[in-house]
Design a protein around this motif. Structure first.
Motif, PDB file in Angstrom:
ATOM      1  N   SER A  89       0.688  -1.103   0.059  1.00 55.34           N
ATOM      2  CA  SER A  89       0.051  -0.208   0.111  1.00 55.34           C
ATOM      3  C   SER A  89       1.009   1.204   0.150  1.00 55.34           C
ATOM      4  O   SER A  89       0.431   2.334  -0.440  1.00 55.34           O
ATOM      5  CB  SER A  89      -1.009  -0.003   1.155  1.00 55.34           C
ATOM      6  N   SER A 103      -5.692   3.250  -6.237  1.00 56.26           N
ATOM      7  CA  SER A 103      -4.959   2.038  -6.205  1.00 56.26           C
ATOM      8  C   SER A 103      -6.075   1.135  -5.957  1.00 56.26           C
ATOM      9  O   SER A 103      -7.295   1.332  -5.629  1.00 56.26           O
ATOM     10  CB  SER A 103      -3.860   1.930  -5.355  1.00 56.26           C
ATOM     11  N   THR A 133      -3.625  -3.929  -5.499  1.00 55.31           N
ATOM     12  CA  THR A 133      -2.446  -2.868  -5.402  1.00 55.31           C
ATOM     13  C   THR A 133      -1.175  -2.984  -6.144  1.00 55.31           C
ATOM     14  O   THR A 133      -0.743  -2.018  -6.674  1.00 55.31           O
ATOM     15  CB  THR A 133      -2.294  -2.715  -4.092  1.00 55.31           C
ATOM     16  N   LYS A 192       2.795   3.191  -3.873  1.00 54.16           N
ATOM     17  CA  LYS A 192       2.485   4.449  -4.736  1.00 54.16           C
ATOM     18  C   LYS A 192       3.249   5.581  -4.236  1.00 54.16           C
ATOM     19  O   LYS A 192       3.994   6.461  -4.820  1.00 54.16           O
ATOM     20  CB  LYS A 192       1.001   4.430  -4.722  1.00 54.16           C
TER      21      LYS A 192
END
Length: 608
Positions: free
Chosen positions: A148, A160, A167, A151
């Motif tokens: 997570s 996402s 993800t 990004k």
């Protein structure tokens, strides 16, 4: 000297007995050190939970104060953690004020559930979660948390996926859009954090010179405050470029300044997206609707929080920790925190380790940590806007890497392959369908194995000889419990043994059986009747008083029991063919009760 009335109501006040100036200094140093760790972590965990950064600081000061008053382990620090932040993030995606309001209500309800667990003495429920399941759960959540943060680490903008696979797929698809500056900053920050973490492994021998001891202390201090140092340095770099009119990094943005207002948790909210991505107008949601949205998290978040907090308390406090007191302290930390806009909190193992290494003397160190967080909220928040998001992601990733406990796989594979199954089920399903269902599936798998072992207890079936050469079938359950699921298993094992070895007496060895339920005793009665039709003697050997009482009630006069080898020898000799034709008739044998301090010898066995 007994406890005073105040100490009984507020257990933490007992730490004030003999609280010297030396303790004040030690707790102050530990509190500040932990504070330097929790400041960057709080900001990072708030973003992980899908909230604005200041909510991480709101969650970091109340718990320490409450635990100092009610807790029993001086090393434990209460605050936001990566795991609970991830579980909170499942309910903060609607945007607007609904995200924080759902998180705050989840904090309040988690505290209420934990308090009920303390009142009802349900803390032992966490014992149903075995070590392999815990390892599978924490390892899966570590991967989910790490994914997570990719990004933000790489500077990729846009939405996402909601799961681990989606993800990762989104990050791979948008990899060409990664920002070079953010990517370099993020990767370098992780490398620096991991390298600085190694500094704490540098040991200083007791006979070292003063300069060497000073160097060792500096290395330890750098390793302990590494998160704060990396965030501070990267913020200075971002501030430098901002003064030149350049913004090469994606920054945290404005952080609300000031101490949060004291107010009741929200019992209603408004979903600005109409309750989902296809919604078009804001939808008011009452308390019942919020409960429905939080769903299983109301029960799962408290269980995970209790599991982590009890584990930390036992690790540092040993067997002297009172689980009920720890539950009360944790529950009130969440309930009180919800009045100051906190999301769910629990004990943090990493910060507790820092607290321990800093030489904390009492839980009052948590009050000093809370004071530092409040100071940051009042003074430093204008500068938090310059913290690069890549740096916060690096802090999270470098922390959760060590939650992946792969080292337990080898000993489990060597010693108990069966225990790998619930751990693997938890790990895989947590990644595929979510951590809640993954944990539930792991616990159910573990319970299925427990039920299976109860229904299929290990039986030793063999042929034994008395001293005079009389043969008999010996059936010995190697399980202390014999309950109703095992009835057919025992009967089938007995039938197979008779088919293999002939119609010779059957001895049911109960010396290892401590508990017998009524259904199992009835099943033994049915077995006795089956054997009676075949003119086979069933003898119960060495039962405890409790088991004997139940068998006497069930089998009544047909119970034939011996308590030691001599009685077994005598009984089988009387019924042997050499003694005449009438000796095969079943008859009641009155035997003396087994002396509680006498351990009967085990008959000599010959494996069938």
């Amino acid at each position: 000297m007994g406890l005073s009335r105040v100490e009984r109501v507020i257990p933490g006040t007992r730490w004030l007995r003999g609280y010297t100036g030396q303790f004040v200094v030690a707790d102050l140093i530990a509190g500040i050190t932990v504070g330097l760790t929790v400041l960057p972590q709080g900001l990072a965990y708030a973003t992980l939970a899908g909230l604005e950064p200041q909510y991480g600081l709101y969650s970091a000061f109340v718990g320490g104060v409450v635990y100092a008053l009610l807790g029993g382990c001086r090393e434990v620090t209460i605050g936001p953690t990566a795991l609970l932040s991830l579980m909170t993030s499942r309910h903060t995606g609607y945007g607007g004020a609904s995200g924080p309001q759902l998180a705050i209500l989840l904090c309040f309800l988690s505290g209420v559930v934990e308090l009920l667990m303390a009142v009802l003495r349900l803390g032992a429920l966490v014992d149903l979660i075995s070590l392999p399941v815990t390892v599978g759960f924490t390892s899966a959540t570590a991967l989910i948390i790490g994914a997570s943060q990719l990004k933000a680490l790489l500077g990729i903008r846009g939405g996402s996926g909601s799961g681990f696979a989606s993800t990762v797929r989104t990050v791979v698809e948008k990899l060409p859009e990664a920002r070079i500056a953010d990517s370099i900053l993020g990767v370098v920050s992780i490398a620096v954090l991991l390298a600085m973490r190694k500094l704490k492994d540098i040991k200083t021998p007791p006979e070292a010179t003063r300069g060497r001891k000073t160097l060792g202390f500096v290395c330890w201090l750098i390793a302990t405050a590494r998160n704060a140092l990396v965030v501070l340095v990267t913020s200075f770099v971002a501030f430098y470029y901002d003064q030149r009119g350049e913004r090469p990094f994606i920054l945290t943005g404005t952080v609300k300044s000031g101490i949060p207002d004291f107010q009741l948790p929200p019992f209603s909210t408004v979903l600005p997206t109409g309750g989902g991505p296809n919604g078009t107008e804001p939808v008011p949601v009452g308390f019942v609707g919020m409960i429905e949205e939080l769903g299983a998290s109301i029960a799962l978040v408290p269980i995970i929080a209790v599991l982590g907090n009890v584990a930390i308390s036992k690790a540092f406090g040993g067997s002297g920790i009172n689980p009920t007191r720890e539950l009360v302290a944790l529950s009130l930390s969440n309930i009180c925190g919800s009045f100051f806009s906190s999301f769910p909190v629990t004990g943090s193992f990493s910060r507790s380790a820092v607290n321990h290494a800093s030489g904390v003397k009492t839980p009052i160190g948590g009050i000093y940590t809370g004071a530092l967080v409040l100071l940051a909220l009042g003074v430093l928040t204008p500068y938090f806007q310059y913290i690069p998001k890549a740096a916060l992601s690096a802090v999270i990733i470098s922390a959760v890497i060590f939650m992946i406990e792969y080292e337990v796989i080898r000993p489990l594979w060597r010693c108990s392959k069966r225990e790998l199954i619930p751990g693997a089920v938890t790990f895989v399903l947590s990644l595929i369908i979510g951590v809640e269902l993954g944990l539930l599936a792991g616990v159910l798998t573990d319970l299925a194995f427990v039920v299976y072992r109860t229904a299929r207890p290990l039986l030793t079936v063999s042929v034994a000889d008395t001293a005079l050469g009389t043969q008999y079938i010996l059936i010995r359950p190697n399980h202390s419990l014999l309950y109703f699921p095992a009835v057919e298993w025992v009967r089938n094992a007995t039938s197979k043994a008779i088919k293999q070895h002939g119609n010779i007496p059957v001895v049911f060895d109960c010396r290892l059986v401590n508990e017998f339920d009524y259904t199992a005793a009835t099943g033994l009665q049915m077995l006795q009747k089956e054997l009676e039709k075949k003119k086979i003697l069933l003898i119960v050997y060495g039962s405890t008083n409790e088991v004997r009482k139940l068998l006497q009630e069930t089998l009544k006069s047909s119970l034939i029991e011996v308590t030691n080898d001599d009685e077994l020898e005598l009984l089988l000799q009387e019924l042997s063919p050499a003694d005449g034709a009438g000796k095969h008739e079943l008859r009641e044998v009155v035997t003396p009760l087994l002396s509680p301090d006498r351990a009967p010898p085990i008959a000599e066995l010959e494996d069938s």
